[in-house]
Scaffold this active site. Structure first.
Site, mmCIF file in Angstrom:
data_model
loop_
_atom_site.group_PDB
_atom_site.id
_atom_site.type_symbol
_atom_site.label_atom_id
_atom_site.label_comp_id
_atom_site.label_asym_id
_atom_site.label_seq_id
_atom_site.Cartn_x
_atom_site.Cartn_y
_atom_site.Cartn_z
ATOM 1 C CG ASP A 8 -0.406 0.296 2.520
ATOM 2 O OD1 ASP A 8 0.820 0.496 2.614
ATOM 3 O OD2 ASP A 8 -1.172 0.354 3.505
ATOM 4 C CB CYS A 65 0.917 -1.999 5.046
ATOM 5 S SG CYS A 65 0.979 -2.784 6.667
ATOM 6 C CB THR A 67 3.195 -1.346 11.010
ATOM 7 O OG1 THR A 67 1.904 -1.885 10.665
ATOM 8 C CG2 THR A 67 3.026 0.068 11.569
ATOM 9 C CG HIS A 98 11.462 -23.304 13.229
ATOM 10 N ND1 HIS A 98 11.687 -23.084 14.572
ATOM 11 C CD2 HIS A 98 12.569 -23.951 12.774
ATOM 12 C CE1 HIS A 98 12.877 -23.570 14.911
ATOM 13 N NE2 HIS A 98 13.440 -24.089 13.836
ATOM 14 C CG HIS A 133 9.680 -27.134 12.569
ATOM 15 N ND1 HIS A 133 9.503 -26.467 13.760
ATOM 16 C CD2 HIS A 133 10.988 -27.460 12.500
ATOM 17 C CE1 HIS A 133 10.663 -26.369 14.385
ATOM 18 N NE2 HIS A 133 11.588 -26.969 13.652
HETATM 19 C C1 RB5 Z 1 -1.929 3.250 6.146
HETATM 20 O O1 RB5 Z 1 -1.912 4.556 6.585
HETATM 21 C C2 RB5 Z 1 -1.484 2.315 7.269
HETATM 22 O O2 RB5 Z 1 -2.484 2.215 8.207
HETATM 23 C C3 RB5 Z 1 -1.128 0.975 6.706
HETATM 24 O O3 RB5 Z 1 -0.097 1.117 5.765
HETATM 25 C C4 RB5 Z 1 -0.596 -0.062 7.696
HETATM 26 O O4 RB5 Z 1 0.427 0.472 8.477
HETATM 27 C C5 RB5 Z 1 -1.589 -0.750 8.507
HETATM 28 O O5 RB5 Z 1 -1.280 -1.674 9.274
#
Ligand code: RB5
Length: 146
Positions: A8, A65, A67, A98, A133
């Site tokens: 994203d 994304c 995080t 694993h 595993h």
């Molecule tokens: C987008 O702003 C953000 O929420 C997305 O990239 C991600 O970090 C969500 O987990």
């Protein structure tokens, strides 16, 4: 090696580094990601990549994304997907050895202690150990029927 990638807008900061690492590994990459900061929804990006992966012929997928959390959560809702949220080379290697992860996830807004290229390489070069595993991984998929 055939790899699928999707991200994203939150993932664009690391997608080029990951694409470069995959290129160094001579991977053939199907890039389903976005390269602009226009807002898109990470569950849609996960669904696109996972659906394509499940058609077969791919070794693994990479999702990014902000995080890595949201896109990995979304991917793991899809039957057959085992998406590991990676935070260093050790977790990357163990995700394969694993957990036999078929997707790895990263965050474009994260500050990692080592280059993402090293983490991608650690995963790509690792092999599933099977044995004890294998039945644990099978148990993960049994949870899909709950
Ligand atoms: C987008 O702003 C953000 O929420 C997305 O990239 C991600 O970090 C969500 O987990």
């Amino acid at each position: 090696m055939r790899v699928i990638l999707s991200n994203d807008h939150g993932g664009i900061a690391v997608r080029e580094a990951i694409l470069s690492a995959l290129n160094t590994l001579n991977a053939e990459v199907y890039d389903m990601g976005v390269s602009s900061e226009n807002s898109v929804d990470y569950p849609d990006r996960a669904a696109l990549a996972a659906s394509e992966f499940l058609k077969g012929g791919y070794d693994f997928g990479v999702l990014i994304c902000g995080t890595g959390i949201g896109i990995s959560m979304a991917a793991n809702k899809i039957h057959g997907i085992r998406c590991a949220l990676i935070y260093d080379s050790f977790s990357a290697r163990l995700a394969r050895e694993h957990n036999n992860a078929n997707f790895i996830a990263f965050g474009g807004r994260m500050h990692y202690h080592e280059p993402v290229e090293d983490m991608v390489r650690a995963f790509a070069e690792a092999k599933f150990e099977g044995g004890r595993h294998a039945c644990r991984v099978e148990k993960i998929h049994q949870l899909e029927s709950l």
